[in-house]
Design a protein around this motif. Structure first.
Motif, PDB file in Angstrom:
ATOM      1  N   THR A  90      -8.551  -5.382  -2.136  1.00 50.05           N
ATOM      2  CA  THR A  90      -7.139  -5.416  -1.735  1.00 50.05           C
ATOM      3  C   THR A  90      -7.049  -5.349  -0.228  1.00 50.05           C
ATOM      4  O   THR A  90      -7.738  -4.562   0.398  1.00 50.05           O
ATOM      5  CB  THR A  90      -6.415  -4.186  -2.329  1.00 50.05           C
ATOM      6  N   GLN A  91      -6.194  -6.170   0.349  1.00 49.87           N
ATOM      7  CA  GLN A  91      -5.997  -6.064   1.800  1.00 49.87           C
ATOM      8  C   GLN A  91      -5.342  -4.732   2.119  1.00 49.87           C
ATOM      9  O   GLN A  91      -4.551  -4.214   1.337  1.00 49.87           O
ATOM     10  CB  GLN A  91      -5.105  -7.200   2.289  1.00 49.87           C
TER      11      GLN A  91
ATOM     12  N   LYS B 163      -2.977  -3.930   4.001  1.00 48.28           N
ATOM     13  CA  LYS B 163      -1.519  -3.870   4.070  1.00 48.28           C
ATOM     14  C   LYS B 163      -0.879  -3.706   2.693  1.00 48.28           C
ATOM     15  O   LYS B 163       0.248  -3.226   2.607  1.00 48.28           O
ATOM     16  CB  LYS B 163      -0.935  -5.071   4.807  1.00 48.28           C
ATOM     17  N   SER B 164      -1.580  -4.092   1.629  1.00 52.88           N
ATOM     18  CA  SER B 164      -0.987  -3.833   0.316  1.00 52.88           C
ATOM     19  C   SER B 164      -1.669  -2.675  -0.415  1.00 52.88           C
ATOM     20  O   SER B 164      -1.366  -2.427  -1.569  1.00 52.88           O
ATOM     21  CB  SER B 164      -0.975  -5.097  -0.545  1.00 52.88           C
TER      22      SER B 164
ATOM     23  N   ALA C  59       0.864   0.399  -0.860  1.00 54.78           N
ATOM     24  CA  ALA C  59       1.935  -0.059  -1.751  1.00 54.78           C
ATOM     25  C   ALA C  59       1.428  -0.134  -3.186  1.00 54.78           C
ATOM     26  O   ALA C  59       2.151   0.179  -4.134  1.00 54.78           O
ATOM     27  CB  ALA C  59       2.466  -1.414  -1.298  1.00 54.78           C
TER      28      ALA C  59
ATOM     29  N   SER D 263      -5.698  -8.733  10.476  1.00 52.89           N
ATOM     30  CA  SER D 263      -5.846  -8.466   9.047  1.00 52.89           C
ATOM     31  C   SER D 263      -7.167  -7.778   8.727  1.00 52.89           C
ATOM     32  O   SER D 263      -7.293  -7.132   7.703  1.00 52.89           O
ATOM     33  CB  SER D 263      -5.711  -9.756   8.240  1.00 52.89           C
TER      34      SER D 263
END
Lengths: 217, 276
Positions: free
Chosen positions: B99-100, B102-103, B106, B187
């Motif tokens: 998973t990146q 940034k997520s 979340a 990223s």
């Protein structure tokens, strides 16, 4: 490991990712086409509520970033409905590009002269048959170039699937480049695969344009 | 006259479209109603049975902690090994979800993972949002510059007014801002270092352990300068509703510390014990 070796060794992994990209894209394109056509019909229905719905739909999905839409679908809705990562990206792509394609279809249907409807009616064609056999083929032909812009965009935008944890081409390329510390060559390799995929779409576009290239004026 | 013709025209076209649209709309409503009961499968909370896999979020792009081993095409790294051993001791299979970053959090909010194993630093802000396990790494941040180092940066104090590259949502951003730097987000760390080599950013901040291991092996044209600062501990991050699992994980982590397993995993990756 030299860069060339790495590029060769990473090719199977990338192609595996490309297969996922291909599936996501095909499903996304097919659903976006269906949604686009239906929304165009709603917009042209002349019924205020449906046209309003179509307008809001197009305005929202064309007017907000796909990334944000994906976050809403995948994370925001998670308490109500839990889409798998694959479902989330396919839904996101079809809703987003369905909005663009709806506008392409709407413009194309409007561009077919009213005379066609009248002529078909005077020949005794039912409205449904008029639409299917007379209007839609002509509108489709006119819509091809702008619809294909959107379809190609679907392939490229499928790279956003990586934010919802789908192991597609860009995601795999990211992992390979960070594991090997070789960034640009791997990205170029991935770009070449994307280009190959979109070239197939180009060929399909030319085929459709030839097939429907009769004079209609 | 013109008006009348238009009226007729409108009727011809829109009669079909109107019927069709009505049909579609009612079909859509029907489908929505019919699929609603099956569609809403809300996640059951805390139904952890022994056989269910532990679902663990990890970047998979952060060597030597979490990365894809290109030989085996499996995830590997220190965090991966520690998480595997934890799952092993809990008697549960483990499933990693690359998973990146940034997520990542979340996903934790949405309970898509049981926990995150990705060198998540324990900070007061994060502690308000998430439940953390016992720490399994102690490290600090270090400043990385390109080998030509045109801005003559020697320590974190020199970052004032400089451009610093970091990964999205990472807590190095806060350290850089504290030092008065302008922060640029990327990223992944590979992109940061790639830009650093070309002097598009003046410096990067990253984990001392990352620098210890990867930077030496990789062929980046960059170096670490100054002493490590901001001692950090990293731990597995859980959704706060998932504290029972957190407590189970803590138990086995403590065992692993006591019997030397954690230290030996650390030796394998860093050549020293970084777990305390």
């Amino acid at each position: 490991m030299s860069v060339i070796d790495l590029l060769i060794r990473s090719l199977p992994l990338l192609l595996q990712g490309a297969l996922t990209t291909l599936w996501i894209s095909l499903l996304g394109m097919a659903l976006a086409l269906v949604i686009g056509l239906l929304v165009a019909i709603l917009a042209l229905s002349g019924m205020r509520v449906l046209a309003w719905f179509a307008g809001v739909y197009v305005s929202f999905f064309r007017g907000t970033p796909l990334l944000v839409q994906l976050f809403i679908i995948y994370f925001g809705l998670a308490n109500i409905i839990r889409f798998t990562p694959f479902q989330a990206i396919v839904i996101g792509l079809s809703l987003h590009f369905g909005a663009y394609i709806a506008e392409s279809f709407r413009g194309a249907i409007l561009s077919i002269s009213e005379g066609q409807w009248e002529a078909a009616r005077s020949l005794g064609l039912k409205p449904f048959h008029t639409f299917i056999y007379v209007i839609l083929p002509q509108a489709w032909r006119r819509a091809i170039p702008s619809i294909w812009n959107s379809l190609i965009d679907v392939v490229k935008a499928s790279s956003l699937a990586s934010v919802v944890t789908v192991q597609e081409l860009t995601n795999v390329a990211d992992q390979i480049s960070s594991a090997s510390a070789v960034v640009l060559p791997i990205l170029l390799e991935a770009a070449a695969i994307y280009w190959a995929l979109t070239t197939l779409l180009d060929i399909l576009q030319r085929y459709f344009e030839r097939r429907y290239s009769y004079s209609d004026t | 006259m013109a008006n009348a013709t238009q009226q007729v025209q409108k009727l011809t076209r829109s009669r079909f479209l109107r019927l069709f649209a009505l049909g579609c709309a009612s079909a859509a409503v029907l489908i929505a109603c019919a699929s609603n009961p099956t569609g809403s499968t809300a996640s059951d909370t805390a139904t952890d049975t022994a056989g269910q896999p532990l679902v663990v979020g990890t970047e998979g792009t952060y060597p030597p902690f979490s990365f894809r081993d290109l030989q085996t095409n499996e995830l590997a790294g220190y965090d991966i090994d520690v998480a595997r051993e934890v799952a092993n001791r809990l008697g549960r299979p483990i499933e990693f979800v690359p998973t990146q970053w940034k997520s990542m959090l979340a996903s934790l909010d949405a309970r898509r993972f049981d926990f995150v194993a990705n060198q998540v630093s324990v900070t007061p802000e994060r502690q308000q949002q998430y439940a953390f396990s016992e720490p399994y790494t102690v490290s600090g941040a270090v400043v990385i510059v390109s080998n030509d180092n045109p801005k003559q940066i020697q320590s974190v104090a020199d970052l004032n007014g400089k451009v610093v590259g970091t990964t999205q949502g990472s807590n190095y951003a806060a350290a850089a801002e504290e030092a008065g730097a302008e922060v640029k987000y990327y990223s992944g760390i590979a992109q940061v270092l790639s830009d650093l080599q070309q002097n598009r950013v003046d410096a990067a901040l990253n984990d001392r352990l990352y620098v210890l291991t990867e930077l030496k092996e990789a062929n980046y044209n960059v170096q670490a300068v100054g002493e490590p600062f901001n001692e950090e501990v990293t731990a597995f991050a859980f959704n706060q509703e998932n504290e029972p699992l957190r407590d189970e994980v803590n138990q086995v982590l403590t065992e692993m510390k006591q019997d030397g397993t954690l230290a030996s995993i650390s030796e394998k990756w860093f050549g020293e014990d970084v777990s305390n």
